[in-house]
Write an enzyme that holds these catalytic residues in place. Structure first.
Site: not given
Length: 617
Positions: A150, A206, A209-210, A430
């Protein structure tokens, strides 16, 4: 299509005659005003949030008490985890709702804080409590560590979680429960603030998550948490020296994200820098007592407004559903223009955030009684009011009134975009398709519902308490990147005193109604001969007797919106449990799955009717 409509209508023979008046679900939704839609959707959203919180959430069986599950979706994508960031943002909204008078949420808040104290001690791939483990972004819903690959660490979780808990601690202090705030809440908050003070100048991923680097959203959340933490520490008579020393330095660092025309959302990653991360950071940092300060990027500041236009305009040409929208009207908003996740689509929470920031700005202009247009913010103002010119305008001026009306209409436009692409059930995923608006990705995203609620509240000028911006907006003349060593200690919560129960405020002069007209909507696909009924715990709903259940109407049933509905007068203030049942022509009765639905009918001034949306389960 008409055949399927006739099937639904003729399940109730008296309704067959109205089949010719069937409308599309879009047309049905447009019969509501935006106010009406927000009221119904707001009620649905709050329940949807509670459905995603353990241990009793209807859609997240197996989740630990107080754990916020990001989404019930377990595949394509699998979001059946708890993210520290998402959970903190959701509970910040719930704490604000509690403070505003929904005292039924207090037990959930206690469970959340207890759960977070336990999560702080869970060793994980980012470390332990004292070695960086608080930066771990997500956990399994049973509070065990997620050990797969992750983007870690993520430094936004601890400051956001601290802010949510500080907000509740301040309520405790204001209501005479200083000891509980000091002995129960502060030890959990202290660990998060220690992490912020130690790691604010370290790189991390960030909020999407990238990108690994430094994030505006993270930094602005860190600054607020340190300021609030320092203020709370002084009230409690405890030490938070890292709050005092590091908050000004984080504010100094924040200034580096301003490019002169917009906020550079991340230092790192091969992108333009235009990212909704910046708008989300601004609305998190909104202080209702603040002026239009550029240093803290307040919503009415020139920097925030200029950035809003540049970010939202970046989506105008890349989403087909935005292609025919004039430049002075709102559009669907995504994360960033270069996004490729799920094909790069608009997000509900991003579109809500675009509206919320403007409602915050409107609140600040109304409070200060003036509005300033600078060279930096002029492009934003000209976008909504072509006659705008650089200058300062008082609330008594015609220009102020005209601009306020246009900005309000512009902000409402973002909500109307999201409304248009929300299914009639009220469920918020989402994302929604950039081609035709269909919901995409994770279903029932908890953060989407919280974003809807905060936007709705700010539109109604319902704002959270201040966080201390007034005394924390001066940028140091010299910046330092030296962090403060963290001091960590396991926070053990063995229980919450029963004495914390809020005392309801005195009634308002406006009399509360004794009865409330409640419209129950169930989005349920039916077969020929099936009817939908509602049955529940009160006499008006048949006292759990299926033979006395209330029938729902189907004259709004469509292929695209399988709506059954009924209006029932219920006693104000009563807590009602209920379920929907199917009855077929042969007398067979099928009940919804457990648990029972539950709702407390409000007893307050001005509430004489409401709508409860749901889907068959």
């Amino acid at each position: 299509m008409m055949y399927s409509v006739l099937k639904a209508l003729c399940a109730i023979p008296l309704l067959c005659s109205v089949a010719g008046s069937a409308k599309t679900s879009f047309a049905l939704q447009q019969e509501e005003t935006l106010d009406q839609w927000l009221e119904a959707e707001g009620t649905f959203a709050l329940q949807a949030i509670l459905d995603n919180i353990g241990p009793n959430g209807a859609k997240v069986r197996g989740a630990h008490a107080g754990i916020v599950v990001a989404s019930p979706s377990k595949s394509n994508p699998d979001y059946f985890y708890t993210w520290t960031r998402d959970a903190a943002l959701v509970f910040k909204q719930l704490v604000d709702t509690f403070i505003a008078g929904n005292y039924d949420l207090q037990d959930k808040i206690h469970e959340f804080i207890t759960a977070q104290a336990e999560l702080q001690t869970v060793s994980n791939p980012s470390g332990t409590l004292s070695t960086g483990g608080l930066g771990e972004p997500k956990f399994h819903v049973n509070q065990t560590a997620f050990t797969g690959d992750w983007g870690r660490p993520q430094h936004d979780g601890p400051p956001l979680r601290a802010t949510a808990m500080i907000t509740y601690a301040k309520w405790l202090v204001d209501n005479g429960h200083v000891d509980a705030a000091r002995s129960i809440v502060w030890p959990v908050v202290q660990n998060d603030l220690a992490y912020v003070g130690q790691y604010w100048n370290s790189t991390g991923f960030d909020l999407w998550e990238e990108v690994k680097g430094s994030s505006f959203f993270t930094a602005i959340a860190q600054h607020r948490a340190l300021v609030e933490g320092g203020n709370l520490a002084r009230q409690l008579g405890v030490d938070c020296s890292q709050c005092e020393s590091q908050a000004p330095q984080v504010l100094c660092f924040l200034q580096s994200f301003w490019s002169g025309t917009n906020i550079i959302a991340n230092f790192g990653g091969d992108r333009s820098g235009l990212d909704t991360n910046s708008i989300l950071g601004i609305i998190h940092n909104f202080d209702p007592e603040a002026d239009c300060d550029d240093n803290t990027f307040q919503p009415c500041s020139s920097r925030a407004l200029a950035n809003h236009k540049r970010v939202t305009d970046s989506f105008r040409s890349i989403y087909p559903i935005n292609s025919r929208i004039p430049s002075d009207q709102a559009v669907a908003v995504g994360r960033y223009a270069e996004d490729v996740y799920y094909g790069g689509q608009p997000w509900y929470l991003a579109t809500f955030a675009a509206a919320e920031m403007l409602y915050n700005a409107i609140y600040q202009w109304n409070r200060t009684g003036e509005m300033s247009i600078t060279d930096v913010s002029l492009p934003f103002f000209k976008g909504v009011y072509s006659s705008a010119q650089v200058g300062k305008y008082s609330a008594s001026s015609r220009a102020f009134s005209d601009i306020m009306a246009n900005v309000t209409k512009y902000a409402d436009g973002y909500l109307n975009i999201a409304r248009r692409y929300t299914p009639c059930s009220g469920a918020l995923a989402e994302q929604f398709s950039k081609a035709d608006g269909r919901p995409l990705s994770a279903s029932d995203l908890t953060w989407s519902y919280a974003a809807l609620l905060t936007a709705k509240e700010r539109r109604n000028a319902i704002v959270p308490g201040p966080w201390g911006q007034k005394s924390a907006h001066d940028v140091p003349t010299t910046c330092s990147a030296s962090p403060a060593p963290g001091r960590y200690q396991t926070a053990t919560i063995t229980g919450w005193p029963s004495t914390l129960t809020p005392v309801p405020t005195s009634p308002t002069p406006c009399p509360a109604p004794n009865r409330v007209k409640v419209t129950f909507q169930s989005i349920t696909e039916t077969k020929w001969g099936e009817n939908i009924f509602i049955v529940g715990s009160v006499a008006e709903l048949g006292s759990w007797n299926p033979e006395a259940a209330t029938p729902l109407r189907a004259d709004k049933y469509e292929d695209s919106c399988h709506m059954w509905y009924a209006q029932v007068d219920l006693p104000a203030g009563a807590r009602v449990e209920y379920k929907y049942i199917r009855k077929s022509g042969d007398g067979k009765v099928v009940w919804e799955s457990d648990p029972n639905r539950s709702y407390k009918i409000p007893k307050k001034c001005g509430v004489s009717s409401l709508t409860l949306k749901s889907s068959w389960r």
